[in-house]
Enzyme design. Structure first.
Site, PDB file in Angstrom:
ATOM      1  N   SER A 340       0.794  -1.241   0.000  1.00  0.00           N
ATOM      2  CA  SER A 340       0.000   0.000   0.000  1.00  0.00           C
ATOM      3  C   SER A 340       0.826   1.290   0.000  1.00  0.00           C
ATOM      4  O   SER A 340       0.340   2.325  -0.459  1.00  0.00           O
ATOM      5  CB  SER A 340      -0.941   0.008   1.189  1.00  0.00           C
ATOM      6  OG  SER A 340      -1.807  -1.101   1.103  1.00  0.00           O
ATOM      7  N   THR A 341       2.041   1.245   0.547  1.00  0.00           N
ATOM      8  CA  THR A 341       2.837   2.482   0.500  1.00  0.00           C
ATOM      9  C   THR A 341       3.086   2.902  -0.947  1.00  0.00           C
ATOM     10  O   THR A 341       3.292   4.080  -1.231  1.00  0.00           O
ATOM     11  CB  THR A 341       4.205   2.306   1.207  1.00  0.00           C
ATOM     12  OG1 THR A 341       4.747   1.046   0.836  1.00  0.00           O
ATOM     13  CG2 THR A 341       4.067   2.387   2.712  1.00  0.00           C
TER      14      THR A 341
END
Lengths: 611, 396
Positions: A340-341
């Site tokens: 997700s980063t």
């Protein structure tokens, strides 16, 4: 004498003359023609070279604290021909150096010009031996690399081998700067190896190495390292990595690879497996009682020890592999699926290409169908209707799949390139890994969808940090680095090191939008556990399932930036294979909060507001 | 040499000269001077080269110098004495017998050589010395050289034409070769030198030189045979010579070469050698010339070689001016002896030939050698002394 006698004698005499002149010619050839050739050889025979060790340059932290320095040690050796009282010498040396008497006796009685008894002898012991003035015992000063904070940033700083040459880390990169030039004293000796007094000795003075100041801040590194150690204990994680960097210039304040190893004893394996704890104990004990510096000897003894204990016998090869793994700087040398980063990258690309605005609405039903595959959101029940802003805060996969689809493969790849994801960061430690992406022409809808939320790609943590830095620092792609300046004490000269910077071609609107989104994640979204009262902190959580899927192994990570309106520091934490709860927002974000709580005041970053 | 006799001299030197002129001949002061010079240089160099090992092993820096000095002094006295005595007394019969002196000397030499083989003193693995108790040691092979010179000169003297035939040469050769064979058992180098003396004297005395070709060929074959089938020791010498830098047995030669090459044109200066500090083993012995090169340089080495050449020239002059064959042949023998030792020594030290231990005359450490050499010089001087006033210098 008859005439024929005279003639014969004259012939004989002339023959002598001819032979004599031949020999004079031979002498001329040897003494003038071959003088240089033999001159070199005769020096090898007659001269003893005593090297004067040059001190290796120190490595200093951002505030000038010594992270790597030199300890004065001595090498004790004996010269066979000069030893007058061998028994006394053997007694003293075996006692003082805590060596086996037999071993010492063997060396003392060996007919060699010089026999090394022990290297790296502590100065106090060496001085004691020197003061006894035993004939034939030589005490030579030497330097040994010493790391006052032993495990601090071990994989970054690196260590040196027995010849004082860098083996890993900064010690390797800056070898040429740190390494001094040994001096030499040449003295004439007689055949017994005894130096001849009153002969001209020529000497070359040693040139000490230059000091290197690096961007690592001892205190910040210690905070980070402590936090990493703590969370690794709590979560029984395989490893914990933390990188802290100044987003504006790429200076790395801290880089933690927990478990770290002891730089002063880099060859002893640090076991991570509890099952091997006893072996480790053995090794450590053995290593501590080791008096012999020779690494191979150490190995032999270790192997024997293991055999007698009937524990697992490690072959030399296995051991080397384990050591290399222990020394590996995963922040730089290993790639991972960022998860997700990486949505920061997707969002930046989409915003830059004006394919999405924060107010665009999406609907998450818990999954999204891409071609013939259904790709699920981490929230299986779905986030329902949400804006792009909310989708970012929720880290909603279907939103990003759609955003990725809108942006398109070509644009996505364009921004991967602009944000430096296809290239190495150029960090000044060896062993940097390259990122792994699909080939652009092979990226179909499914690949595009997974890439949009950070799967099916592999990048290094530092690459992610660098890309995000350019989003928040005003659009500059910096070169992450440690080396700041070279201080030449001898020449009284300081040379600042410079690094390449290039534009990430980001427009301001995208940058401010991204900052706003990142702040929202911490203030209101999934990263709220990183929130610190009074500070404006931006960030993004991630929980990436490790490959192969379905093994229940995760990397929980959090990327934090503070203060988000004027970024001074950014931090990325990766918790590898935590036990129990593995959500990045739950376990990784609080660690960064703790670190920020400590370092923001330390860095002099004032509270933005009071509540 | 009439010219020389008429030279004006000062009163003191005049008196001195008169004393020596009693014999009626001329006294070859050039030879005397050059011999004394070489002995002097020899003593200085022995001191210089032996200093280190003398201090190290004997605890007295002058240990070798003293021993050498005593024998050199004795040798000089003996030389002057011999030079004053008419060498022709050697031709006389021993009282109450028919045996003449030269034969007796050779016989004595053979007996001594036998004795040394049985009861000799062993140094460095070679039985070459006879112990004289407190007087030190005596090397009979040095005596053998003088004996052979006198014996061969005598044999040529009594029958000069014998050498025109092979048979005559063989007759002279056989008793000498007995001595040589005994010497060769322990000391091949000296055996070679004596063979050279014998061959050289006979070659010069003979009118028929053809058969010498056969003997030279024989000699060459013998040398080749020694190298091919001889003991491993000889073969090793040959290998050391070819591979001086890699062969471990060539240590002394290689260190000698290092010393020579360190000298350069002018040398390191007297006493400044480094190679003598234990690198060249027993630097004062056979390898002394390498240290001379190192300390005195090419110039010094050439001066010494030149001094030897002048000495040979003087002996040559005496030989050719000698009135009769016996004296002349003694001088020839002395000439061949000195020349062969100097040439062999320098050739060995410069690794021009395989290593063999030959002393550098007058200079190398070794008391018997120096003393015997000085006695030979005394014989040459004695010959010069008897060259009559009526003698016409035929060859100048």
């Amino acid at each position: 004498m008859k005439t024929y006698h005279r003639r014969s004698i004259l012939m004989g005499f002339l023959a002598c003359c001819i032979l004599t002149f031949f020999l004079i010619g031979r002498l001329y050839y040897l003494m003038i023609g071959r003088a240089e050739y033999y001159g070199v050889k005769v020096r090898e025979v007659q001269e003893r070279e005593r090297s004067i060790k040059a001190a290796r340059g120190k490595i200093l932290d951002a505030n000038g604290v010594e992270l790597a320095s030199n300890k004065s040690v001595s090498t004790i050796s004996v010269i066979y021909n000069q030893v007058k009282q061998p028994e006394k010498v053997i007694d003293v040396l075996s006692k003082e150096l805590e060596l086996d008497r037999e071993e010492v006796a063997k060396k003392v009685k060996k007919r060699s010009s010089r026999e090394k008894i022990k290297a790296n002898v502590d100065k106090t012991i060496a001085d004691r031996i020197r003061n006894m003035q035993l004939e034939g015992v030589m005490v030579d000063e030497d330097y040994r690399r010493y790391y006052p904070y032993s495990t601090l940033a071990s994989k970054v700083i690196g260590f040196t081998g027995s010849d004082n040459q860098g083996i890993i880390g900064l010690e390797v990169t800056y070898e040429d700067i740190l390494r001094g030039k040994d001096g030499v004293i040449y003295t004439l000796t007689n055949a017994q190896g005894v130096e001849i007094k009153n002969t001209a000795e020529h000497r070359k003075e040693p040139i000490p190495g230059n000091d290197l100041q690096i961007s690592i801040d001892l205190n910040m590194q210690m905070y980070a390292q402590q936090a990493a150690w703590k969370v690794r204990q709590e979560k029984q994680a395989k490893s914990v990595r933390i990188i802290m960097m100044n987003p504006n210039n790429g200076e790395i304040y801290a880089m933690v690879n927990e478990p770290e190893f002891d730089l002063n004893d880099p060859f002893t394996l640090v076991e991570t497996d509890d099952a091997n704890a006893s072996t480790k104990q053995n090794e450590t004990d053995k290593a501590n009682s080791m008096t012999e510096q020779n690494e191979t000897d150490k190995e032999n003894t270790l192997t024997q020890q293991n055999e007698t204990d009937n524990t697992k016998v490690m072959t030399e090869k296995e051991k080397n592999e384990k050591r290399n793994a222990m020394w590996r700087n995963s922040c730089i040398s290993d790639t991972y699926e960022p998860g997700s980063t990486f949505k920061i990258i997707t969002a930046t690309a989409a915003l830059s290409e004006h394919k999405v605005t924060v107010k665009d609405t999406f609907f998450c039903g818990g999954s999204r169908r891409v071609e013939n595959r259904t790709i699920r959101c981490h929230k299986t029940s779905g986030h329902g209707a949400e804006t792009f802003r909310e989708g970012f805060m929720n880290s909603c996969n279907p939103v990003f799949m759609e955003v990725g689809e809108r942006t398109g493969v070509a644009n996505m790849f364009k921004w991967y390139k602009n944000l430096g994801l296809f290239e190495k960061t150029g960090v000044d430690v060896p062993g940097e890994a390259s990122s792994i992406f699909h080939k652009q022409e092979n990226v179909k809808a499914v690949e595009l969808a997974t890439m949009s939320f950070g799967q099916s790609i592999q990048i290094t943590p530092l690459q992610l940090l660098r890309a995000v830095a350019s989003v928040v620092n005003g659009g500059t792609l910096v070169t992450p680095h440690f080396g700041v300046r070279v201080i030449s004490e001898k020449e009284n000269r300081i040379k600042n090191l410079s690094y390449e910077e290039k534009s990430a071609k980001l427009d301001e609107e995208t940058q401010s939008t991204m900052k706003e989104l990142l702040e929202a994640v911490v203030a209101e979204g999934g990263g709220n556990k990183a929130y610190i009262e009074g500070y404006r902190i931006g960030g993004k959580t991630a929980t990436s399932e490790k490959l192969p899927r379905g093994t229940g192994k995760y990397i929980s990570s959090f990327l934090g930036i503070a203060p988000i309106d004027d970024p001074k520091v950014m931090a990325l934490i990766l918790i590898d294979e935590p036990q129990g709860v593995y959500y990045g927002g739950t376990i990784a974000a609080p660690v960064i909060r703790q670190v920020f709580e400590n370092i923001l005041p330390y860095m002099g970053i004032e509270l933005a507001f009071k509540e | 040499m009439a010219r020389r006799r008429k030279r004006k001299t000062g009163p003191v030197k005049g008196l001195f000269l008169e004393a020596f002129r009693a014999g009626g001949g001329y006294y070859d002061f050039s030879l005397l001077f050059i011999v004394l010079l070489l002995v002097g240089v020899g003593l200085i160099m022995v001191y210089s080269t032996s200093y280190y090992s003398a201090v190290r092993f004997k605890g007295d820096s002058m240990y070798y110098l003293k021993r050498q000095g005593v024998l050199a002094f004795a040798g000089i006295i003996a030389m002057i004495f011999v030079s004053r005595v008419d060498y022709k007394i050697l031709l006389k019969r021993v009282k109450n017998t028919t045996v003449r002196m030269p034969s007796l000397l050779l016989a004595l030499s053979i007996v001594l050589q036998f004795y040394v083989l049985i009861n000799g003193v062993d140094f460095n693995g070679a039985k070459r010395w006879i112990s004289l108790g407190p007087l030190g040691t005596f090397q009979p092979s040095d005596f053998a050289k003088v004996a052979v010179i006198i014996y061969v000169a005598y044999m040529i003297h009594i029958n000069p034409r014998a050498l025109d035939r092979v048979g005559g040469f063989v007759r002279i050769m056989i008793p000498v070769m007995i001595d040589v064979a005994l010497i060769a058992k322990e000391n091949v180098s000296t055996a070679i030198v004596i063979t050279l003396i014998l061959g050289g004297m006979c070659f010069i005395a003979s009118r028929n030189k053809k058969y010498f070709l056969f003997f030279i060929l024989l000699g060459v074959l013998a040398v080749v045979a020694i190298f091919l089938f001889g003991e491993g020791f000889r073969m090793a010498r040959f290998n050391s010579w070819k591979n001086v830098e890699s062969d471990e047995n060539a240590f002394q030669t290689l260190q000698g070469l290092y010393a020579i090459a360190s000298g350069g044109l002018m040398g390191r200066g007297l006493g400044q050698s480094t190679q003598k500090l234990g690198y060249v083993p027993e630097a004062q012995n056979d390898w002394i010339f390498s240290i001379i090169c190192e300390e005195l340089g090419l110039v010094g080495a050439c001066v010494i070689i030149l001094a030897f050449l002048i000495l040979l020239w003087r002996v040559f002059q005496i030989a050719v001016n000698s009135r009769e064959l016996f004296g002349g042949m003694i001088c020839v023998g002395v000439l061949v002896h000195v020349a062969s030792q100097v040439l062999l020594n320098v050739a060995v030290v410069t690794n021009s030939i395989p290593a063999t231990g030959v002393a550098l005359p007058f200079i190398s450490y070794g008391g018997t050698s120096v003393a015997m050499m000085l006695i030979e010089m005394g014989l040459a001087l004695s010959v010069s002394y008897r060259i009559g006033t009526e003698q016409e210098g035929a060859v100048g």
